[in-house]
Enzyme design. Structure first.
Site, short mmCIF file in Angstrom:
data_model
loop_
_atom_site.label_atom_id
_atom_site.label_comp_id
_atom_site.label_asym_id
_atom_site.label_seq_id
_atom_site.Cartn_x
_atom_site.Cartn_y
_atom_site.Cartn_z
CG HIS A 1 -17.48 -20.28 -23.84
ND1 HIS A 1 -17.74 -21.06 -23.19
CD2 HIS A 1 -17.44 -19.00 -22.86
CE1 HIS A 1 -18.01 -20.77 -21.87
NE2 HIS A 1 -18.05 -19.71 -21.50
CD GLU B 1 -14.95 -15.64 -21.10
OE1 GLU B 1 -13.91 -16.36 -21.37
OE2 GLU B 1 -15.70 -15.98 -20.51
CG HIS C 1 -10.72 -16.94 -18.58
ND1 HIS C 1 -10.13 -18.03 -18.13
CD2 HIS C 1 -11.94 -16.98 -18.90
CE1 HIS C 1 -11.38 -18.73 -17.41
NE2 HIS C 1 -12.35 -17.95 -18.19
#
Length: 224
Positions: free
Chosen positions: A40, A89, A93
């Site tokens: 993920h 992502e 992040h």
């Protein structure tokens, strides 16, 4: 997955890795879902030191493309090149995790996530423990005990709540936490009460939450 490094006197040194069970995605979102645990994301616990001007460039991970498509597939978007998930992502992040030298480029960030995936090897662990997709139910405590026995740490397991008229929750995501040295550690709530910079994940209309130890747990064998 999740990943983070900050000075100890300011933040906790934490890295986490999340695996997402795409077996629960609807056919509209995932026409041919992988029948194994996939990545993920790799997330830091906090995101104050993010560089939002550092935009995703897929050419920087061209050498990783084969493994990315296999272990970190984008089943959430219908884009032809299937890179939107990776862009999200990285933007949310990766640009925060880059404060750590080992993750301070797109290739390092995605490459290290793939490396951690292989190291944890969740698929093999569950199979060795006799836990595999099935039409029957598992006890959540048995799943937790198997993971803790294998890894020596406590991961965070999230589930979809029972549907109306049903009694069982559905396993949806497993999170592993690491120190800044990338050593496994227990997944615990931070001092401020949070343990992720990610908004709750929704599968369809439902949100994942920490699994209930008392409910029967369904580990689906096929797309619902």
């Amino acid at each position: 997955m999740r990943f983070l490094f900050f000075p100890l006197n300011h933040w906790t040194h934490t890295t986490s890795i999340l695996y997402f069970c795409f077996l629960q995605m609807t056919a509209n979102d995932c026409e041919d879902p992988p029948k194994y645990w996939t990545i993920h994301g790799l997330w830091p616990d906090k995101g104050e030191d993010c560089n939002r001007t550092w935009h995703f460039n897929v050419t920087e991970i061209k050498d990783l493309m084969s493994d990315m498509r296999h272990y970190w597939p984008d089943v959430l978007h219908s884009s032809l090149n299937r890179t939107q998930f990776w862009k999200h992502e990285w933007d949310k992040h990766g640009t925060c995790a880059a404060t750590l030298e080992v993750l301070n480029s797109q290739k390092k960030y995605f490459g290290k996530a793939l490396e951690l995936y292989q190291r944890v090897d969740l698929n093999s662990c569950l199979l060795k423990a006799g836990i595999k997709p099935s039409s029957s139910y598992y006890k959540m405590t048995a799943i937790k005990e198997a993971l803790e026995r294998f890894y020596g740490v406590t991961p965070k397991i999230q589930c979809l709540p029972p549907e109306e008229g049903e009694k069982a929750q559905t396993i949806g995501q497993i999170e592993f936490c690491f120190t800044k040295e990338l050593q496994l550690r227990n997944c615990t709530v931070l001092k401020d009460g949070s343990n992720t910079i990610q908004a709750p994940l929704k599968l369809g209309t439902e949100e994942l939450s920490v699994c209930n130890d008392t409910l029967p747990t369904y580990y689906p064998s096929e797309v619902q």
